[in-house]
Write an enzyme that holds these catalytic residues in place. Structure first.
Site, PDB file in Angstrom:
ATOM      1  N   ALA A  78       0.647  -0.853  -0.345  1.00 16.57           N
ATOM      2  CA  ALA A  78      -0.107  -0.162  -0.391  1.00 16.57           C
ATOM      3  C   ALA A  78       0.951   1.088  -0.016  1.00 16.57           C
ATOM      4  CB  ALA A  78      -1.212   0.081   0.910  1.00 16.57           C
ATOM      5  N   GLU A  95       2.890   0.639  -5.788  1.00 15.07           N
ATOM      6  CA  GLU A  95       3.628   0.558  -5.011  1.00 15.07           C
ATOM      7  C   GLU A  95       3.394  -0.651  -4.978  1.00 15.07           C
ATOM      8  OE1 GLU A  95       4.167   1.764  -1.988  1.00 15.07           O
ATOM      9  OE2 GLU A  95       3.539   4.197  -2.800  1.00 15.07           O
ATOM     10  N   GLU A  99       7.330  -2.057  -3.678  1.00 19.53           N
ATOM     11  CA  GLU A  99       7.526  -2.734  -2.042  1.00 19.53           C
ATOM     12  C   GLU A  99       7.624  -3.902  -2.382  1.00 19.53           C
ATOM     13  OE1 GLU A  99       3.948  -1.574   0.167  1.00 19.53           O
ATOM     14  OE2 GLU A  99       4.435   0.210   0.582  1.00 19.53           O
ATOM     15  N   GLU A 144      11.205   0.451   5.071  1.00 17.77           N
ATOM     16  CA  GLU A 144      10.926  -0.079   3.859  1.00 17.77           C
ATOM     17  C   GLU A 144      12.067  -0.981   3.561  1.00 17.77           C
ATOM     18  OE1 GLU A 144       9.476   1.653   0.532  1.00 17.77           O
ATOM     19  OE2 GLU A 144       7.062   1.999   1.685  1.00 17.77           O
TER      20      GLU A 144
END
Length: 189
Positions: A78, A95, A99, A144
């Site tokens: 997200a 995203e 990610e 992240e």
């Protein structure tokens, strides 16, 4: 069919009481009924999230540190709607790539949800991603940098939700909606 009803109370005064790096806290005075009420809330950009499901009906979950809750919680990919002119679907695709290094051949809307309507105007648009393709790895920083990605059978994620093992509201809403969408698409299987 039941449906939320839009209602615009007359805002007679508004101010930013805290300006944050990502979002602000706003205080509004609203004419409501015979009087006025004051409401403080997080003024949020909104977000997009993705339930990525592979051909084996596994869901890609990520785990990362979230400071406000002091947990490394399980989530779905997200991100914020913070790029001017970018649609929620485009944010979801971005995203997914940033990610977890995936592109979706198919991306369809699942649900949109207000995450905490008593204290924030945040809305999250959740998409179902299928026909996934692996991309080259993106460089990640901050929270992240140590994301853990794990493919988990959809039924196990649903079991974890119902057992209280995961508590991320976006994951819960998205995965349960995806499970129902997939069940409706293939009622015999």
């Amino acid at each position: 069919m039941i449906q939320d009803e839009r209602f615009e109370g007359e805002v007679v005064d508004t101010s930013v009481v805290f300006h944050g790096r990502v979002w602000d806290v706003r205080s509004d005075v609203v004419r409501y009924g015979d009087g006025e009420i004051v409401r403080d809330y997080v003024d949020h950009t909104g977000a997009a999230a993705v339930v990525a499901v592979d051909d084996e009906h596994r869901v890609l979950l990520i785990q990362q540190y979230r400071h406000p809750i002091r947990h490394r919680d399980w989530e779905i990919p997200a991100g914020l709607l913070d790029v001017a002119g970018e649609s929620p679907a485009e944010t979801a695709r971005r995203e997914l790539a940033e990610e977890v290094d995936l592109a979706a051949g198919s991306l369809e809307p699942l649900v949109s949800l207000f995450t905490s309507p008593g204290g924030s105007d945040e809305i999250v648009h959740v998409f179902l991603a299928r026909d996934l393709v692996q991309l080259s790895a993106h460089e990640r920083t901050d929270e992240e940098a140590d994301i853990v990605a794990q493919w988990v059978p959809l039924s196990e994620v649903v079991d974890a939700i119902l057992a209280g093992g995961v508590r991320n509201g976006i994951l819960i809403s998205g995965v349960l909606a995806a499970a129902e969408r997939l069940r409706r698409d293939d009622p015999v299987g």
